[in-house]
Design a protein around this motif. Structure first.
Motif, PDB file in Angstrom:
ATOM      1  N   ARG A 177       0.617  -1.260   0.024  1.00 49.85           N
ATOM      2  CA  ARG A 177      -0.011  -0.147   0.066  1.00 49.85           C
ATOM      3  C   ARG A 177       1.130   1.306  -0.236  1.00 49.85           C
ATOM      4  NH1 ARG A 177      -5.620  -0.808  -0.888  1.00 49.85           N
ATOM      5  NH2 ARG A 177      -5.692  -3.125  -0.620  1.00 49.85           N
ATOM      6  N   THR A 178       0.173   2.467  -0.130  1.00 50.24           N
ATOM      7  CA  THR A 178       1.002   3.933  -0.119  1.00 50.24           C
ATOM      8  C   THR A 178       1.260   4.072   1.415  1.00 50.24           C
ATOM      9  OG1 THR A 178      -0.927   5.107  -0.149  1.00 50.24           O
ATOM     10  CG2 THR A 178       0.127   4.289  -2.181  1.00 50.24           C
ATOM     11  N   GLN A 181      -2.223   5.463   2.705  1.00 53.78           N
ATOM     12  CA  GLN A 181      -2.961   4.159   2.990  1.00 53.78           C
ATOM     13  C   GLN A 181      -2.852   3.902   4.395  1.00 53.78           C
ATOM     14  OE1 GLN A 181      -2.791   2.378  -0.841  1.00 53.78           O
ATOM     15  NE2 GLN A 181      -4.477   3.378  -1.515  1.00 53.78           N
ATOM     16  N   SER A 198      -6.799  16.955   0.732  1.00 49.10           N
ATOM     17  CA  SER A 198      -5.880  16.982  -0.394  1.00 49.10           C
ATOM     18  C   SER A 198      -6.611  17.788  -1.579  1.00 49.10           C
ATOM     19  CB  SER A 198      -5.552  15.529  -0.886  1.00 49.10           C
ATOM     20  OG  SER A 198      -4.931  15.705  -2.050  1.00 49.10           O
ATOM     21  N   ASP A 202      -5.811  12.717  -7.751  1.00 46.17           N
ATOM     22  CA  ASP A 202      -5.606  11.314  -7.751  1.00 46.17           C
ATOM     23  C   ASP A 202      -5.249  10.815  -6.273  1.00 46.17           C
ATOM     24  OD1 ASP A 202      -3.528  13.088  -7.378  1.00 46.17           O
ATOM     25  OD2 ASP A 202      -1.860  11.830  -8.662  1.00 46.17           O
ATOM     26  N   ARG A 203      -4.698  11.589  -5.385  1.00 48.45           N
ATOM     27  CA  ARG A 203      -4.387  11.640  -4.077  1.00 48.45           C
ATOM     28  C   ARG A 203      -5.837  11.514  -3.306  1.00 48.45           C
ATOM     29  NH1 ARG A 203       0.421  16.078  -3.172  1.00 48.45           N
ATOM     30  NH2 ARG A 203       1.755  15.131  -4.790  1.00 48.45           N
ATOM     31  N   GLU A 205      -8.416  10.042  -4.450  1.00 50.23           N
ATOM     32  CA  GLU A 205      -8.854   8.882  -4.566  1.00 50.23           C
ATOM     33  C   GLU A 205      -8.121   7.961  -3.854  1.00 50.23           C
ATOM     34  OE1 GLU A 205      -9.977   5.950  -8.545  1.00 50.23           O
ATOM     35  OE2 GLU A 205      -8.729   7.816  -8.861  1.00 50.23           O
ATOM     36  N   GLU A 206      -6.660   8.012  -3.965  1.00 44.51           N
ATOM     37  CA  GLU A 206      -5.898   7.093  -3.304  1.00 44.51           C
ATOM     38  C   GLU A 206      -6.092   7.007  -1.808  1.00 44.51           C
ATOM     39  OE1 GLU A 206      -1.280   7.471  -1.285  1.00 44.51           O
ATOM     40  OE2 GLU A 206      -1.842   8.260  -3.138  1.00 44.51           O
ATOM     41  N   ASN A 207      -6.605   8.073  -1.119  1.00 43.97           N
ATOM     42  CA  ASN A 207      -6.896   8.261   0.383  1.00 43.97           C
ATOM     43  C   ASN A 207      -8.095   7.476   0.568  1.00 43.97           C
ATOM     44  OD1 ASN A 207      -4.643   9.687   0.717  1.00 43.97           O
ATOM     45  ND2 ASN A 207      -5.663  11.504   1.012  1.00 43.97           N
ATOM     46  N   ARG A 209      -8.987   4.545  -0.857  1.00 47.42           N
ATOM     47  CA  ARG A 209      -8.978   3.062  -0.822  1.00 47.42           C
ATOM     48  C   ARG A 209      -8.255   2.503   0.446  1.00 47.42           C
ATOM     49  NH1 ARG A 209      -7.009   2.999  -7.242  1.00 47.42           N
ATOM     50  NH2 ARG A 209      -9.158   3.386  -8.109  1.00 47.42           N
TER      51      ARG A 209
END
Length: 241
Positions: A177-178, A181, A198, A202-203, A205-207, A209
């Protein structure tokens, strides 16, 4: 940028928007909500009373005008400037007037929570504080829980500075994972309400998940050990008011 960020978040499935009188962006949040087409009853909106003012009721009315809505879901005292209790009767009145469904606080220590509870007809439901593995305020988290107050975690990524921590990066690589995350998932597993910020789609969306994996007990302990607060019951190390 605020309008775009909120609209992106709503498009991606976020349903909790946090704003404040002090942020100066309530009008933008209201515009984004309207443009999104998401029904009002599907979105949980929080705003905060700026304690430099003296009237939580009047300021709630102004917030609703700026947001373009009839009520907020949660109204918080942003910080305990001038003491923790003086604004609480006005917060209760704002709730009684239907301007907000629930009331709470932000940046309050456990001692300050107790002072509010001792005088309150309606107790706070939330304490929004800076919270992350690096600000693991365990005694505050435990104390709030004992008082039936939810902890809401702001700056869970340390405004970005925690993302470069090597221990976080190693753990993130190990679990696939990032770093963001992993930090957000840690907050979820600490039973907090987490509100990442944010302005990049894109971030955002990342956050979002973070609900399809779980950190192990060992992972959690590794992150717990990053705490720099001494497991404090204080909301902040240095107060700005």
């Amino acid at each position: 940028m605020c309008v775009k960020a909120v609209r992106w978040a709503l498009e991606l499935g976020y349903r909790h928007i946090d704003t404040a009188q002090a942020y100066g962006n309530e009008e933008s949040v209201g515009r984004a909500l309207k443009e999104s087409g998401v029904p009002r009853d599907e979105v949980f909106i929080t705003t905060k009373f700026w304690p430099g003012s003296r009237d939580p009721v009047a300021e709630a009315e102004r917030s609703l005008e700026r947001l373009g809505i009839d009520f907020v879901d949660l109204y918080l005292i942003h910080w305990p400037q001038g003491g923790p209790t003086w604004a609480w009767p006005g917060m209760e009145q704002a709730r009684a007037n239907g301007y907000t469904r629930s009331i709470g606080v932000s940046n309050f220590d456990v001692r300050e929570l107790d002072e509010v509870i001792a005088t309150a007809a309606v107790a706070p439901v939330v304490d929004q504080v800076q919270f992350s593995p690096f600000e693991y305020r365990r005694k505050l988290l435990d104390g709030a829980g004992e008082r039936a107050i939810a902890v809401e975690a702001y700056s869970p990524l340390g405004t970005g500075r925690h993302l470069g921590n090597r221990a976080v990066q190693r753990l993130a690589a190990r679990v696939g994972r990032t770093p963001a995350q992993v930090l957000l998932r840690w907050c979820v597993q600490q039973n907090t309400i987490v509100i990442p910020k944010s302005t990049h789609r894109d971030r955002i969306e990342e956050n979002s998940r973070i609900f399809d994996f779980t950190l192990s007990a060992e992972d959690m302990a590794e992150l717990d050990a990053l705490d720099e607060t001494g497991a404090t019951d204080r909301a902040l190390e240095e107060k700005w008011w």
